[in-house]
Design an enzyme around this catalytic site. Structure first.
Site, PDB file in Angstrom:
ATOM      1  N   GLN A 129      -3.411  -4.938   0.718  1.00 35.36           N
ATOM      2  CA  GLN A 129      -4.487  -4.577   1.641  1.00 35.36           C
ATOM      3  C   GLN A 129      -4.933  -5.788   2.464  1.00 35.36           C
ATOM      4  O   GLN A 129      -5.028  -5.728   3.687  1.00 35.36           O
ATOM      5  CB  GLN A 129      -5.677  -4.029   0.831  1.00 35.36           C
ATOM      6  CG  GLN A 129      -6.862  -3.644   1.688  1.00 35.36           C
ATOM      7  CD  GLN A 129      -6.584  -2.405   2.512  1.00 35.36           C
ATOM      8  OE1 GLN A 129      -6.214  -1.385   1.987  1.00 35.36           O
ATOM      9  NE2 GLN A 129      -6.754  -2.505   3.832  1.00 35.36           N
ATOM     10  N   ARG A 173      -0.960  -0.814   6.935  1.00 36.91           N
ATOM     11  CA  ARG A 173      -0.463  -0.865   5.559  1.00 36.91           C
ATOM     12  C   ARG A 173       1.046  -0.606   5.555  1.00 36.91           C
ATOM     13  O   ARG A 173       1.800  -1.242   4.824  1.00 36.91           O
ATOM     14  CB  ARG A 173      -1.176   0.175   4.676  1.00 36.91           C
ATOM     15  CG  ARG A 173      -2.640  -0.075   4.423  1.00 36.91           C
ATOM     16  CD  ARG A 173      -2.897  -1.307   3.593  1.00 36.91           C
ATOM     17  NE  ARG A 173      -2.259  -1.254   2.295  1.00 36.91           N
ATOM     18  CZ  ARG A 173      -2.709  -0.571   1.243  1.00 36.91           C
ATOM     19  NH1 ARG A 173      -3.851   0.094   1.317  1.00 36.91           N
ATOM     20  NH2 ARG A 173      -2.058  -0.587   0.080  1.00 36.91           N
TER      21      ARG A 173
HETATM   22  N1   CP Z   1      -6.959   1.233   0.896  1.00 37.70           N
HETATM   23  C1   CP Z   1      -6.215   1.822  -0.067  1.00 37.70           C
HETATM   24  O1   CP Z   1      -5.569   1.175  -0.888  1.00 37.70           O
HETATM   25  O2   CP Z   1      -6.251   3.173  -0.028  1.00 37.70           O
HETATM   26  P1   CP Z   1      -5.686   4.167  -1.143  1.00 37.70           P
HETATM   27  O3   CP Z   1      -6.579   4.041  -2.343  1.00 37.70           O
HETATM   28  O4   CP Z   1      -5.775   5.523  -0.504  1.00 37.70           O
HETATM   29  O5   CP Z   1      -4.277   3.781  -1.474  1.00 37.70           O
END
Ligand code: CP
Ligand code: NVA
Length: 308
Positions: free
Chosen positions: A134, A294
């Protein structure tokens, strides 16, 4: 030459400055050329999830497909881990079938153990401690919007959680400053800050803690927030919402920010808690660019770690 070939991606703090730069450069390259380039043709990635996910699951799976490989999703209930098979044995067995493992777990130690016993690259898809994919994506997103990183200031407001840990570790690697505002009891781990301060001596980053959201955001180029109740903390829901209410990213706070400030959130957002609709949907928000990136960042990571 800097290379990440056959390495693991466990935490940003374990990457060198050059390795972080390599990931950012490769992300930019792959984003410009998104079609199937077959660098992972015939390769497979086991994706183990102890927790829910929208972005991480979909972007890793799509990313593997676009690189010519296959991503396979397993909730921990699907695997024998859910019935007591050890991480040690799981890592060794998976290493005989697949070319990489991505794992989202509660305990950070689980990902460390997977990496210890697997003979293939292991990627951390979020633990209670950090969320490196992230933060690397976030730094890339800032670079896309601002055209530079060094000297920019990010202000993080709210819970000093896994996402903040990775943001602090990333900002100091690229020479960004980070202000964070959290109340007592919700501050990031002191060990993360101490280690980051050491890196900051090389890159010139400044780390500034505060307990006041206005102080944190007034000179910021980016404001970042995340949920107040992370996965696994559901029982503390009411207390967390009460304790963190002064740290909401709302229209009032935005009036004190620079007009061109970027608003970021890793998502999922709990609209009306840590961020309001007008901010998350407002003109400064780049949250959906972040979500898209991502895919590009993780493709870069998988290519760098797994391509033969
Ligand atoms: N930001 C993120 O990791 O989202 P998820 O929990 O949907 O994977
Ligand atoms: N801090 C959040 C991030 C979700 C992507 C959590 O751990 O639930």
């Amino acid at each position: 030459m800097t290379t990440l070939s056959k390495k693991d991606l466990i935490s940003v703090s374990l990457l060198s400055i050059e390795e972080v730069e390599l990931i950012l450069t490769e992300t930019e390259r792959l984003k410009k050329c998104p079609r199937n380039i077959n660098v992972l043709a015939g390769q497979t990635l086991a994706m183990i999830f102890e927790k829910s996910s929208t972005r991480t699951r979909v972007s890793f799976e799509v990313g593997m497909y676009q690189l010519g490989g296959l991503g396979m999703y397993f909730s921990s209930r699907d695997l024998q881990i859910g019935r007591g098979e050890t991480i040690h044995d799981t890592a060794k067995v998976l290493s005989r079938y697949v070319n990489g493992i991505m794992a989202r777990t509660f305990a950070h130690q689980t990902v460390l153990d997977l990496a210890k016993y697997a003979s293939i690259p292991v990627i951390n898809g979020l633990t209670d401690y950090d969320h490196p994919c992230q933060a690397l994506c976030d730094i890339f997103t800032v670079y896309e919007h601002k055209g530079k990183l060094k000297g920019l200031t990010m202000a993080y407001i709210g819970d000093g959680n896994n996402v903040l840990h990775s943001l602090v570790q990333s900002c100091v690697k690229v020479g960004m400053n980070i202000n964070y505002a959290s109340p007592e009891g919700y501050r990031p781990l002191e060990s993360v800050i101490t280690e980051a301060k050491d890196v900051a001596k090389t890159t010139g980053s400044i780390i500034t803690p505060t307990d006041n959201a206005y102080d944190a955001i007034k000179n910021a180029d980016i404001i970042y927030t995340d949920v107040w109740v992370s996965m696994g903390q559901e029982e503390e829901n009411q207390k967390r919402i009460k304790d963190l209410k002064e740290f909401q990213l709302n229209g009032e706070l935005m009036k004190k920010a620079k007009p061109d400030v970027l608003v970021m959130h890793c998502l999922p957002a709990h609209r009306g808690e840590e961020i309001t609709d007008e901010v998350v949907d407002g003109p400064n928000s780049i949250v959906f660019d972040q979500a898209e990136n991502r895919l590009h960042t993780q493709k870069a990571i998988m290519k760098l770690l797994m391509a033969k």
